[in-house]
Design a protein around this motif. Structure first.
Motif, short mmCIF file in Angstrom:
data_model
loop_
_atom_site.label_atom_id
_atom_site.label_comp_id
_atom_site.label_asym_id
_atom_site.label_seq_id
_atom_site.Cartn_x
_atom_site.Cartn_y
_atom_site.Cartn_z
N UNK A 1 60.17 44.46 -6.00
CA UNK A 1 60.84 43.47 -6.84
C UNK A 1 61.48 42.35 -6.03
N UNK A 2 62.10 42.69 -4.88
CA UNK A 2 62.91 41.72 -4.12
C UNK A 2 62.33 41.32 -2.76
N UNK A 3 61.39 42.07 -2.23
CA UNK A 3 60.83 41.81 -0.89
C UNK A 3 61.94 41.72 0.17
N UNK A 4 62.76 42.75 0.22
CA UNK A 4 63.90 42.75 1.14
C UNK A 4 63.60 43.39 2.50
N UNK A 5 62.47 44.08 2.62
CA UNK A 5 62.14 44.78 3.86
C UNK A 5 61.25 43.93 4.76
N UNK A 6 61.30 44.21 6.07
CA UNK A 6 60.32 43.62 6.98
C UNK A 6 58.96 44.29 6.71
N UNK A 7 57.88 43.68 7.17
CA UNK A 7 56.55 44.26 6.97
C UNK A 7 56.44 45.63 7.63
N UNK A 8 57.04 45.76 8.81
CA UNK A 8 56.99 47.05 9.50
C UNK A 8 57.76 48.11 8.73
N UNK A 9 58.95 47.75 8.24
CA UNK A 9 59.78 48.71 7.49
C UNK A 9 59.05 49.19 6.24
N UNK A 10 58.38 48.27 5.55
CA UNK A 10 57.67 48.65 4.32
C UNK A 10 56.50 49.58 4.64
N UNK A 11 55.77 49.27 5.71
CA UNK A 11 54.67 50.14 6.11
C UNK A 11 55.18 51.54 6.47
N UNK A 12 56.32 51.59 7.15
CA UNK A 12 56.90 52.88 7.55
C UNK A 12 57.32 53.71 6.34
N UNK A 13 57.81 53.04 5.30
CA UNK A 13 58.20 53.76 4.08
C UNK A 13 56.99 54.46 3.47
N UNK A 14 55.87 53.75 3.40
CA UNK A 14 54.66 54.34 2.86
C UNK A 14 54.13 55.44 3.76
N UNK A 15 54.22 55.25 5.09
CA UNK A 15 53.74 56.28 6.01
C UNK A 15 54.55 57.57 5.83
#
Length: 430
Positions: free
Chosen positions: A195-209
């Motif tokens: 909704x907000x795009x508050x994470x860095x690209x790396x942080x978002x990838x790590x959440x999914x991992x």
């Protein structure tokens, strides 16, 4: 063998305790630059039990503050995680034992708990260790999840969240805990970012991992990941955005230099997490068609100048077709067949790429000759077989296979894929 990078590191670190705090801070910056240039062998050769023990002694003798140590340790940890270097020496060091003691002491405090010290200890300990007591693992994971839930969008907050998620993604598969301990928090992180795009690209990838690795411990997560959180849609969008940031046309001679940008590293991590997912997932929806198409496009962009990325793509696409839950008709729409047919006929194709391409077509042929795992109706299966056959016939695939017939045993012996020596296995009998 000592290299320029290991020599520079040894020189910078050897007299570290003799510098004052300000000079130590500057030396850490210089050390971080050297670490960034290290390859796997160099990394393992300098970050030894002896090195971590020396750092522990410096902290105990108050020649190095623990906060300065955190600056260096976090950079070591992030480099280790991003490049997927394996180094277990920290776990055998006195510094590891000291951190274990400090984590337990801080966790037990009823009042006056130093939250920043506690989080830094947890991050460094988890991210550098190769094994950990279950009690400590749980303490650290729950604490880092709280950090990852921060909503502030300041640069400092983003760095804290990124480091917490990077650490969590690396230890996810080792932590046995029930869904009520982490699922709502992780879903909140993902949905808030969507909704907000508050994470860095790396942080978002790590959440999914973190989530993908949890699936191996709890299969019920797959439905949440695929249909509720729309993993394939999000992965495709992230891969497309990252792909736009990479200079695919760079000169070939740059490839051997350790030239890296963060977007390339994050894209590779996405491909690696997709491979982990496709190894055993069982829930298919049509969003995966566009994801497969996206991976195929990245392969096409990377194949000339980014061998690590293109190799990861072909390896991933073979995992996809090997998985019986993947709809073969979806693969047709994903355009992988056309691209691989073009590649397999190139005179410049290297051995490994040839092997990956043949393995891909062998897997498709064998699946279409047998029964589809998704109970595809026979009529639909025949239509799909006819379409595959027409595609490979149009591109001269039959001539290509015949010309490579003698080379297939060589590919089988050199690489881990066991290619069939029976040429009829590479054709779809309609």
């Amino acid at each position: 063998m000592e290299t320029d990078n290991t020599k520079k590191f040894t020189e910078l670190f050897s007299g570290f305790e003799d510098f004052n705090e300000e000079d130590q801070k500057q030396k850490i910056i210089e050390i971080n630059r050297v670490i960034n240039e290290m390859n796997k062998e160099e990394f393992k050769s300098v970050f030894t039990v002896e090195m971590f023990n020396k750092m522990n002694k410096m902290i105990e003798e108050k020649k190095l503050t623990i906060n300065k140590a955190f600056l260096l340790l976090k950079y070591i940890a992030s480099r280790k995680a991003l490049k997927m270097f394996w180094n277990g020496d920290f776990s055998y060091s006195g510094l590891s034992k000291n951190f274990e003691k400090l984590i337990i002491e801080e966790d037990m405090k009823k009042e006056g708990k130093n939250e920043k010290l506690f989080i830094d200890l947890c991050e460094c300990y988890l991210s550098l260790s190769c094994f950990f007591p279950t009690e400590l693992l749980h303490i650290c994971v729950f604490s880092l999840l709280k950090v990852a839930l921060k909503k502030e969008e300041t640069e400092e907050a983003q760095k804290e969240v990124e480091m917490a998620l990077l650490t969590l993604s690396d230890v996810s598969e080792y932590c046995e805990m029930t869904k009520d301990k982490y699922l709502n928090e992780t879903k909140e992180i993902i949905l808030y970012h969507q909704e907000r795009h508050n994470l860095t690209r790396l942080a978002y990838q790590c959440t999914w991992m973190f989530m993908i690795r949890r699936i191996f411990l709890d299969r019920s997560l797959e439905e949440v990941v695929v249909n509720e959180l729309h993993f394939s849609r999000e992965a495709r969008r992230e891969l497309e955005e990252l792909s736009k940031c990479i200079d695919w046309k760079r000169e070939k001679e740059e490839e051997e230099g350790e030239r890296e940008v963060k977007e390339e590293i994050v894209l590779l991590r996405w491909l690696q997490s997709l491979e982990t997912f496709f190894e055993s997932f069982e829930v298919w929806n049509d969003e995966f068609v566009e994801l497969i198409r996206c991976v195929t496009q990245i392969f096409q962009s990377a194949k000339d100048n980014y061998r690590e990325i293109s190799g990861q793509c072909t390896h991933l696409l073979n995992k996809v077709v090997d998985n019986g839950s993947v709809n073969i008709y979806g693969l047709l729409k994903g355009k992988t067949i056309e691209i691989f047919l073009e590649e397999i006929q190139l005179q410049t194709l290297n051995d490994k790429m040839s092997n990956e391409c043949f393995a891909y077509f062998l897997a498709i042929s064998l699946r279409l000759k047998g029964k589809e795992y998704d109970k595809m109706k026979e009529a639909k299966r025949k239509i799909t077989k006819r379409k595959v056959f027409e595609k490979i016939e149009e591109e001269g695939y039959e001539d290509c296979i015949i010309s490579f017939c003698e080379a297939i045993p060589f590919f089988s012996s050199k690489y881990y894929y066991e290619l069939s020596k029976n040429i009829s296995d590479y054709f779809v009998n309609v």
